[in-house]
Scaffold this motif. Structure first.
Motif, mmCIF file in Angstrom:
data_model
loop_
_atom_site.group_PDB
_atom_site.id
_atom_site.type_symbol
_atom_site.label_atom_id
_atom_site.label_comp_id
_atom_site.label_asym_id
_atom_site.label_seq_id
_atom_site.Cartn_x
_atom_site.Cartn_y
_atom_site.Cartn_z
ATOM 1 N N TRP A 169 4.276 -25.699 32.201
ATOM 2 C CA TRP A 169 2.937 -25.220 31.887
ATOM 3 C C TRP A 169 1.933 -26.261 32.368
ATOM 4 N N LEU A 170 0.758 -25.814 32.783
ATOM 5 C CA LEU A 170 -0.326 -26.737 33.069
ATOM 6 C C LEU A 170 -1.351 -26.666 31.946
ATOM 7 N N LEU A 171 -1.770 -27.845 31.498
ATOM 8 C CA LEU A 171 -2.727 -27.968 30.409
ATOM 9 C C LEU A 171 -4.023 -28.519 30.956
ATOM 10 N N GLY A 172 -5.126 -28.184 30.313
ATOM 11 C CA GLY A 172 -6.381 -28.730 30.784
ATOM 12 C C GLY A 172 -7.508 -28.555 29.799
ATOM 13 N N SER A 173 -8.540 -29.395 29.949
ATOM 14 C CA SER A 173 -9.766 -29.271 29.166
ATOM 15 C C SER A 173 -10.978 -29.108 30.089
ATOM 16 N N SER A 174 -10.702 -28.985 31.388
ATOM 17 C CA SER A 174 -11.761 -28.740 32.370
ATOM 18 C C SER A 174 -11.294 -27.594 33.268
ATOM 19 N N LEU A 175 -11.847 -27.509 34.468
ATOM 20 C CA LEU A 175 -11.536 -26.370 35.333
ATOM 21 C C LEU A 175 -10.442 -26.674 36.349
ATOM 22 N N PHE A 176 -10.116 -27.943 36.545
ATOM 23 C CA PHE A 176 -9.177 -28.323 37.599
ATOM 24 C C PHE A 176 -7.806 -27.692 37.381
ATOM 25 N N SER A 177 -7.228 -27.886 36.203
ATOM 26 C CA SER A 177 -5.873 -27.387 35.955
ATOM 27 C C SER A 177 -5.824 -25.864 35.923
ATOM 28 N N ALA A 178 -6.925 -25.230 35.543
ATOM 29 C CA ALA A 178 -6.975 -23.767 35.568
ATOM 30 C C ALA A 178 -6.781 -23.260 36.995
ATOM 31 N N GLN A 179 -7.450 -23.901 37.944
ATOM 32 C CA GLN A 179 -7.346 -23.487 39.339
ATOM 33 C C GLN A 179 -5.965 -23.806 39.915
ATOM 34 N N LEU A 180 -5.402 -24.968 39.536
ATOM 35 C CA LEU A 180 -4.076 -25.331 40.029
ATOM 36 C C LEU A 180 -3.008 -24.402 39.450
ATOM 37 N N ALA A 181 -3.109 -24.088 38.152
ATOM 38 C CA ALA A 181 -2.157 -23.172 37.529
ATOM 39 C C ALA A 181 -2.223 -21.798 38.192
ATOM 40 N N ALA A 182 -3.420 -21.353 38.522
ATOM 41 C CA ALA A 182 -3.576 -20.066 39.202
ATOM 42 C C ALA A 182 -2.927 -20.094 40.578
ATOM 43 N N ALA A 183 -3.167 -21.165 41.329
ATOM 44 C CA ALA A 183 -2.632 -21.261 42.683
ATOM 45 C C ALA A 183 -1.108 -21.324 42.686
ATOM 46 N N LYS A 184 -0.518 -21.952 41.667
ATOM 47 C CA LYS A 184 0.933 -22.115 41.619
ATOM 48 C C LYS A 184 1.628 -21.018 40.807
ATOM 49 N N GLY A 185 0.846 -20.104 40.209
ATOM 50 C CA GLY A 185 1.440 -19.020 39.432
ATOM 51 C C GLY A 185 2.153 -19.503 38.186
ATOM 52 N N LEU A 186 1.530 -20.469 37.483
ATOM 53 C CA LEU A 186 2.123 -21.046 36.279
ATOM 54 C C LEU A 186 1.323 -20.640 35.043
ATOM 55 N N ARG A 204 -11.580 -17.484 33.087
ATOM 56 C CA ARG A 204 -12.023 -16.596 34.175
ATOM 57 C C ARG A 204 -11.485 -17.079 35.517
ATOM 58 N N LEU A 205 -11.639 -18.376 35.784
ATOM 59 C CA LEU A 205 -11.153 -18.927 37.048
ATOM 60 C C LEU A 205 -9.645 -18.727 37.198
ATOM 61 N N TYR A 206 -8.924 -18.992 36.139
ATOM 62 C CA TYR A 206 -7.465 -18.854 36.178
ATOM 63 C C TYR A 206 -7.054 -17.415 36.462
ATOM 64 N N ARG A 207 -7.636 -16.477 35.761
ATOM 65 C CA ARG A 207 -7.238 -15.071 35.926
ATOM 66 C C ARG A 207 -7.661 -14.510 37.281
ATOM 67 N N GLU A 208 -8.855 -14.856 37.721
ATOM 68 C CA GLU A 208 -9.350 -14.300 38.985
ATOM 69 C C GLU A 208 -8.583 -14.830 40.192
ATOM 70 N N ASN A 209 -8.056 -16.052 40.090
ATOM 71 C CA ASN A 209 -7.406 -16.686 41.238
ATOM 72 C C ASN A 209 -5.884 -16.730 41.125
ATOM 73 N N PHE A 210 -5.339 -16.111 40.102
ATOM 74 C CA PHE A 210 -3.896 -16.195 39.861
ATOM 75 C C PHE A 210 -3.093 -15.555 40.988
ATOM 76 N N LYS A 211 -2.056 -16.261 41.431
ATOM 77 C CA LYS A 211 -1.127 -15.759 42.441
ATOM 78 C C LYS A 211 0.262 -15.639 41.814
ATOM 79 N N PRO A 212 0.824 -14.447 41.787
ATOM 80 C CA PRO A 212 2.156 -14.285 41.188
ATOM 81 C C PRO A 212 3.170 -15.227 41.836
ATOM 82 N N SER A 213 4.119 -15.670 41.028
ATOM 83 C CA SER A 213 5.129 -16.615 41.498
ATOM 84 C C SER A 213 6.506 -16.166 41.028
ATOM 85 N N ALA A 214 7.504 -16.962 41.346
ATOM 86 C CA ALA A 214 8.867 -16.647 40.921
ATOM 87 C C ALA A 214 9.022 -16.756 39.417
#
Length: 333
Positions: A169-186, A204-214
């Protein structure tokens, strides 16, 4: 069915040490609470890595998880989180690979990119190792590599660890990890229990940019929520003064050991401190059963979170156990 009844509930334990207690008591309390919420049907139990804090006993996070895993049977256990800049990814992979080998299907790894400490403590942890939050994406990828199947001519393996596929899991208190989690599908956990300011933008950032993963075919959001649930609003407000004193101590640089509740915070904090503590605890849910239900339903309506993970740093262990029993009753009811 209500939103709450359909939402997974979990615990984030900071393993608090009381003003009249010690680390041994706090660690035993953690196991008691883990067993309690396991019986109540909670989904997971996470502990957080913090260092150089006299009121938090979870610094050796992977060691503590082994203790909790040995004392429970079905509860999923993990880190909320391991502060990756403090560690070489291989060491983390070996530690969590060992846990996953001993307790298959029950161990997961939440990762944060902050040090979880001050700069002096960070140096004491790392010495001359130049780990920083800027390395975080590469370190996450390296960890995924270690947990995956062994590749031909792979020069370095984690043993135990290779092939365990420990969930990350990726954790965060800002926007960086939300975007990384979305890009990696985590799956993504937002630390709204202490930093509620960016919660809606991060989701919002996480959901809009989410890419499905394995590992995940759709976004999965978990939110941290400070909880003080009691049998009445008045009792909850009284117990919550322990939480207020702890956050106030954090701001002042004082001891973080839990202090007994007080009838009034007047004279304990200054007006600007009261405002700062209230902002820090902006997502807190404090009250009797009806108020807790109302606040949680509103939170779920606004965020559509898949899961809520609760901190509960009240003074008496019995009151902590009671708070989670109330929460379980609300979910079931």
């Amino acid at each position: 069915m209500t939103r709450l009844s359909k939402t997974a509930l979990s615990v984030l334990d900071l393993v608090p040490i009381r003003d009249d207690g010690d680390a041994t008591q706090a660690l035993h309390n953690a196991l008691t609470l883990a067993r309690h919420v396991e019986q109540l049907g909670f989904s997971r139990y996470w502990v957080a890595e913090h260092h150089n804090m006299d009121g938090i006993a979870s610094s050796a996070t992977s060691v503590l998880l082994g203790y909790l895993a040995a004392g429970t049977s079905t509860l999923r256990l993990g880190s909320g989180g391991i502060m990756l800049p403090n560690h070489a990814p291989l060491v983390v992979a070996e530690q969590f690979g060992t846990l996953a080998s001993l307790y298959p299907g029950r161990i997961e790894l939440g990762l944060g990119r902050a040090p979880g400490s001050d700069q002096r403590t960070a140096y004491a942890l790392r010495r001359d190792r130049l780990g920083s939050s800027d390395d975080f994406p590469r370190d996450v990828e390296e960890l995924q590599h270690y947990f995956g199947p062994q590749q031909p001519a792979q020069g370095v393996i984690a043993m135990p660890g290779v092939g365990t596929e420990v969930p990350i899991w990726l954790l965060g208190s800002s926007l960086f990890s939300a975007q990384l989690a979305a890009a990696k599908g985590l799956p993504y956990a937002f630390a709204s229990h202490f930093a509620p300011r960016y919660v809606h933008e991060a989701i919002r950032l996480y959901r809009e940019n989410f890419k499905p993963s394995a590992v995940l075919d759709r976004p999965y959001v978990m939110l941290g929520v400070p909880l003080v649930a009691a049998d009445s609003d008045d009792e909850a407000n009284y117990l919550a003064t322990t939480v207020y004193q702890r956050i106030l101590a954090l701001f002042r640089g004082d001891s973080l050991r839990l202090q007994p509740p007080v009838r009034s915070m007047e004279g304990v904090w200054l007006p600007h401190e009261k405002e700062s503590v209230s902002s820090f605890l902006g997502m807190a849910v404090i009250g009797g059963p009806d108020k807790v239900r109302e606040r949680l339903e509103l939170l779920l309506e606004k965020t559509d979170a898949d899961e809520l993970i609760f901190t509960c740093d009240v003074y008496e262990q019995a009151d902590r156990l009671r708070a989670f029993s109330i929460l379980a009753d609300l979910k079931g009811g």
